[in-house]
Design a protein around this motif. Structure first.
Motif, PDB file in Angstrom:
ATOM      1  N   LYS A  35      -6.710 -22.061   3.244  1.00 22.61           N
ATOM      2  CA  LYS A  35      -5.458 -22.804   3.363  1.00 22.61           C
ATOM      3  C   LYS A  35      -4.246 -21.934   3.671  1.00 22.61           C
ATOM      4  N   LYS A  36      -4.216 -20.705   3.160  1.00 27.11           N
ATOM      5  CA  LYS A  36      -2.981 -19.927   3.224  1.00 27.11           C
ATOM      6  C   LYS A  36      -3.064 -18.601   3.963  1.00 27.11           C
ATOM      7  N   CYS A  37      -4.235 -18.158   4.316  1.00 24.25           N
ATOM      8  CA  CYS A  37      -4.355 -16.833   4.942  1.00 24.25           C
ATOM      9  C   CYS A  37      -4.588 -16.940   6.429  1.00 24.25           C
ATOM     10  N   PRO A  38      -4.077 -16.024   7.194  1.00 26.68           N
ATOM     11  CA  PRO A  38      -3.207 -14.938   6.750  1.00 26.68           C
ATOM     12  C   PRO A  38      -1.833 -15.484   6.379  1.00 26.68           C
ATOM     13  N   THR A  39      -1.236 -14.877   5.365  1.00 23.57           N
ATOM     14  CA  THR A  39       0.081 -15.300   4.914  1.00 23.57           C
ATOM     15  C   THR A  39       1.144 -14.753   5.860  1.00 23.57           C
ATOM     16  N   PRO A  40       2.343 -15.294   5.798  1.00 25.02           N
ATOM     17  CA  PRO A  40       3.431 -14.691   6.583  1.00 25.02           C
ATOM     18  C   PRO A  40       3.701 -13.268   6.077  1.00 25.02           C
ATOM     19  N   VAL A  41       4.212 -12.439   6.952  1.00 24.87           N
ATOM     20  CA  VAL A  41       4.543 -11.059   6.586  1.00 24.87           C
ATOM     21  C   VAL A  41       5.798 -11.061   5.719  1.00 24.87           C
ATOM     22  N   VAL A  42       5.688 -10.416   4.552  1.00 28.67           N
ATOM     23  CA  VAL A  42       6.821 -10.249   3.639  1.00 28.67           C
ATOM     24  C   VAL A  42       6.843  -8.785   3.232  1.00 28.67           C
ATOM     25  N   ASN A  43       7.983  -8.136   3.410  1.00 24.56           N
ATOM     26  CA  ASN A  43       8.115  -6.703   3.104  1.00 24.56           C
ATOM     27  C   ASN A  43       7.027  -5.876   3.793  1.00 24.56           C
ATOM     28  N   THR A  45       4.076  -6.628   4.591  1.00 27.57           N
ATOM     29  CA  THR A  45       2.735  -6.826   4.030  1.00 27.57           C
ATOM     30  C   THR A  45       2.289  -8.260   4.281  1.00 27.57           C
ATOM     31  N   ARG A  46       1.014  -8.416   4.634  1.00 28.25           N
ATOM     32  CA  ARG A  46       0.427  -9.732   4.872  1.00 28.25           C
ATOM     33  C   ARG A  46      -0.908  -9.807   4.139  1.00 28.25           C
ATOM     34  N   MET A  47      -1.137 -10.889   3.390  1.00 27.69           N
ATOM     35  CA  MET A  47      -2.452 -11.078   2.774  1.00 27.69           C
ATOM     36  C   MET A  47      -3.375 -11.709   3.811  1.00 27.69           C
ATOM     37  N   ASP A  48      -4.522 -11.068   4.021  1.00 27.48           N
ATOM     38  CA  ASP A  48      -5.477 -11.553   5.005  1.00 27.48           C
ATOM     39  C   ASP A  48      -6.536 -12.460   4.395  1.00 27.48           C
ATOM     40  N   ILE A  59     -12.428  -9.959  -8.127  1.00 30.51           N
ATOM     41  CA  ILE A  59     -11.579 -10.714  -7.203  1.00 30.51           C
ATOM     42  C   ILE A  59     -10.949  -9.672  -6.292  1.00 30.51           C
ATOM     43  N   HIS A  60     -11.261  -9.775  -5.011  1.00 32.48           N
ATOM     44  CA  HIS A  60     -10.889  -8.751  -4.030  1.00 32.48           C
ATOM     45  C   HIS A  60      -9.841  -9.326  -3.075  1.00 32.48           C
ATOM     46  N   TYR A  61      -8.693  -8.679  -3.061  1.00 30.66           N
ATOM     47  CA  TYR A  61      -7.592  -9.075  -2.188  1.00 30.66           C
ATOM     48  C   TYR A  61      -7.544  -8.117  -0.998  1.00 30.66           C
ATOM     49  N   TYR A  62      -7.457  -8.684   0.209  1.00 34.99           N
ATOM     50  CA  TYR A  62      -7.351  -7.887   1.431  1.00 34.99           C
ATOM     51  C   TYR A  62      -5.981  -8.110   2.055  1.00 34.99           C
ATOM     52  N   TYR A  63      -5.290  -7.006   2.309  1.00 42.78           N
ATOM     53  CA  TYR A  63      -3.953  -7.053   2.891  1.00 42.78           C
ATOM     54  C   TYR A  63      -3.895  -6.194   4.145  1.00 42.78           C
ATOM     55  N   SER A  64      -2.885  -6.474   4.979  1.00 42.44           N
ATOM     56  CA  SER A  64      -2.548  -5.606   6.109  1.00 42.44           C
ATOM     57  C   SER A  64      -1.123  -5.135   5.929  1.00 42.44           C
ATOM     58  N   LEU A  65      -0.899  -3.869   6.233  1.00 39.12           N
ATOM     59  CA  LEU A  65       0.451  -3.302   6.245  1.00 39.12           C
ATOM     60  C   LEU A  65       0.900  -3.227   7.692  1.00 39.12           C
ATOM     61  N   VAL A  66       2.107  -3.678   7.959  1.00 35.40           N
ATOM     62  CA  VAL A  66       2.633  -3.698   9.329  1.00 35.40           C
ATOM     63  C   VAL A  66       4.009  -3.029   9.350  1.00 35.40           C
ATOM     64  N   GLY A  67       4.501  -2.775  10.533  1.00 37.91           N
ATOM     65  CA  GLY A  67       5.831  -2.191  10.681  1.00 37.91           C
ATOM     66  C   GLY A  67       5.937  -0.832  10.010  1.00 37.91           C
TER      67      GLY A  67
END
Length: 130
Positions: A35-43, A45-48, A59-67
């Motif tokens: 429903k929510k991934c990928p999330t919008p980029v905030v600071n 960071t985006r949750m994938d 519980i494994h969270y996957y994120y991407s760092l951008v900028g």
């Protein structure tokens, strides 16, 4: 006697519909990701995605760092601070209380947005950490 039978039947039917905590974690992670991934980029960071890994009860969270945050040297230099910030956020998160009480593990993997195969940070927290 009839009332006791109906009460037992009601109790049995309610408990039959109840999922185990592991099943609930898997379902919640799956639904959140769909429903929510990928999330919008905030600071930067985006949750994938968010996945429950049953064998390790993680519980494994996957994120991407951008900028600006997508900087391997900066992440490496600040690793101790980032680890502490993640741990503090996990400790303060009321949404994960049931999972923490059950001794689940929590893993956070941050990948480069520009080069998704590159893991910039990978931290796991167990019961002794939170």
């Amino acid at each position: 006697m009839k009332h006791l039978f109906y009460a037992a039947l009601l109790l049995l039917s309610l408990s039959a519909c109840r999922n185990s905590l592991e099943e609930r974690a898997a379902q919640e992670c799956k639904e959140y990701t769909e429903k929510k991934c990928p999330t919008p980029v905030v600071n930067d960071t985006r949750m994938d995605s968010m996945v429950f890994e049953a064998p390790s009860r993680t519980i494994h969270y996957y994120y991407s760092l951008v900028g600006k945050a997508d900087n391997e040297q900066a992440v490496h230099a600040k690793r101790a601070e980032l680890r502490k910030a993640l741990r503090d956020a996990l400790k303060a998160d009321p949404g994960s209380k049931g999972y923490k009480d059950a001794g689940f593990n929590f893993q956070y993997t941050y990948r480069s947005g520009a080069t998704p195969s590159k893991v910039l940070l990978d931290e796991t927290y167990t019961k002794k950490d939170y």
